[in-house]
Design a protein around this motif. Structure first.
Motif, PDB file in Angstrom:
ATOM      1  N   ASP A  71       0.828  -1.212   0.000  1.00  0.00           N
ATOM      2  CA  ASP A  71       0.000   0.000   0.000  1.00  0.00           C
ATOM      3  C   ASP A  71       0.860   1.259   0.000  1.00  0.00           C
ATOM      4  OD1 ASP A  71      -2.309  -1.508  -0.012  1.00  0.00           O
ATOM      5  OD2 ASP A  71      -2.731  -1.234   2.140  1.00  0.00           O
ATOM      6  N   ASP A  74       2.442   1.710  -3.430  1.00  0.00           N
ATOM      7  CA  ASP A  74       1.423   2.195  -4.359  1.00  0.00           C
ATOM      8  C   ASP A  74       1.105   3.676  -4.126  1.00  0.00           C
ATOM      9  OD1 ASP A  74       1.238  -0.271  -5.564  1.00  0.00           O
ATOM     10  OD2 ASP A  74      -0.590  -0.872  -4.493  1.00  0.00           O
ATOM     11  N   ARG A  77       3.962   5.768  -5.488  1.00  0.00           N
ATOM     12  CA  ARG A  77       3.930   5.750  -6.953  1.00  0.00           C
ATOM     13  C   ARG A  77       2.791   6.625  -7.466  1.00  0.00           C
ATOM     14  NH1 ARG A  77       5.069  -0.576  -7.548  1.00  0.00           N
ATOM     15  NH2 ARG A  77       7.328  -0.483  -7.536  1.00  0.00           N
ATOM     16  N   GLY A  78       1.636   6.534  -6.806  1.00  0.00           N
ATOM     17  CA  GLY A  78       0.491   7.347  -7.200  1.00  0.00           C
ATOM     18  C   GLY A  78       0.752   8.822  -7.030  1.00  0.00           C
TER      19      GLY A  78
END
Length: 85
Positions: A71, A74, A77-78
């Motif tokens: 999580d 992610d 990266r987001g």
């Protein structure tokens, strides 16, 4: 409209440590804080950095579940993909 005094997201990332430590020159601190008012991505990045610093030495990699680690990866990266600068 952008002007020469506007701080980019990339510049903010370079300045974040000095800002947190209170070592950023007043001119750049004003630019930094102004950028935070218009860029929620950078405001979130600053919050994440403060949280990371607060947890350093307290939280170990082994303390995170594989799901939590995924999580976090992610989320970073987001943030990076959605950063305007």
């Amino acid at each position: 409209m952008a002007n020469a005094e506007d701080l980019t997201c990339a510049e903010l990332v370079e300045f974040v440590s000095d800002y947190i430590e209170g070592a950023l020159a007043s001119h750049n601190r004003m630019r930094f804080e102004e950028h935070l008012t218009i860029c929620s991505g950078c405001a979130n990045y600053l919050d994440q950095m403060r949280t990371t610093i607060a947890l350093t030495g307290v939280l170990r990699v082994d303390d995170l579940s594989p799901e939590a680690r995924a999580d976090l990866v992610d989320a970073f990266r987001g943030w990076r993909a959605n950063s305007p600068g």
